[in-house]
Design a protein around this motif. Structure first.
Motif, mmCIF file in Angstrom:
data_model
loop_
_atom_site.group_PDB
_atom_site.id
_atom_site.type_symbol
_atom_site.label_atom_id
_atom_site.label_comp_id
_atom_site.label_asym_id
_atom_site.label_seq_id
_atom_site.Cartn_x
_atom_site.Cartn_y
_atom_site.Cartn_z
ATOM 1 N N LYS A 1 0.818 -1.216 0.000
ATOM 2 C CA LYS A 1 0.000 0.000 0.000
ATOM 3 C C LYS A 1 0.848 1.260 0.000
ATOM 4 N N SER B 1 -3.904 1.503 -8.442
ATOM 5 C CA SER B 1 -4.114 1.351 -7.002
ATOM 6 C C SER B 1 -5.557 1.707 -6.685
ATOM 7 N N LYS C 1 -4.024 0.562 -2.264
ATOM 8 C CA LYS C 1 -3.587 -0.838 -2.349
ATOM 9 C C LYS C 1 -3.217 -1.191 -3.788
#
Length: 111
Positions: free
Chosen positions: A66, A89, A94
């Motif tokens: 992350k 992401s 993440k």
DNA sequence: GCCATGGCTAGTA
DNA sequence: GCCATGGCTAGTA
């Protein structure tokens, strides 16, 4: 004169590694620390990234995969820089490590 | 030397 | 808890 003219191996290695992370890939603070010879010095990598200008910084995330920084520290900027290289992401930052993790764990593999 | 800093992390509870 | 830096300080020489 002070000691700043003496080479600092760990720091130099970290900078070298940062410059060599390919576009479109990410790695973690801990992985970089290990590559530079000090597996438990992830926080030093953070420090170095903090104090060094003109160096790619956005391809470094935490070991959970992350984006590690807060909104006010540039979360959106990092997210955008990554997306421009094709690294996706989610809204929590993440990232799919299977897809985007840089598969390099040793300095020797760069040179 | 000592002490604070820091976008962490492996491995328990 | 880890640990590489940088800044500062007591306390020698």
């Amino acid at each position: 004169m002070n000691s700043s003219c003496i080479p600092k191996p760990f720091t130099e290695k970290v900078k070298l590694i940062l410059k060599n992370i390919p576009k479109g890939k990410v790695t973690s603070y801990g992985t970089i620390a290990a590559m530079a010879g000090s597996p438990r010095a992830a926080r030093q990598v953070v420090q170095i990234i903090h104090r060094t200008d003109n160096i790619p910084w956005h391809r470094v995330i935490n070991s959970q995969g992350k984006i590690a920084i807060k909104e006010y520290e540039g979360f959106q900027e990092q997210k955008m820089l990554l997306s421009m290289e094709g690294v996706e992401s989610d809204s929590n930052g993440k990232i799919d490590l299977d897809k985007f993790k840089w598969k390099c764990y040793s300095l020797d593999d760069l040179i």
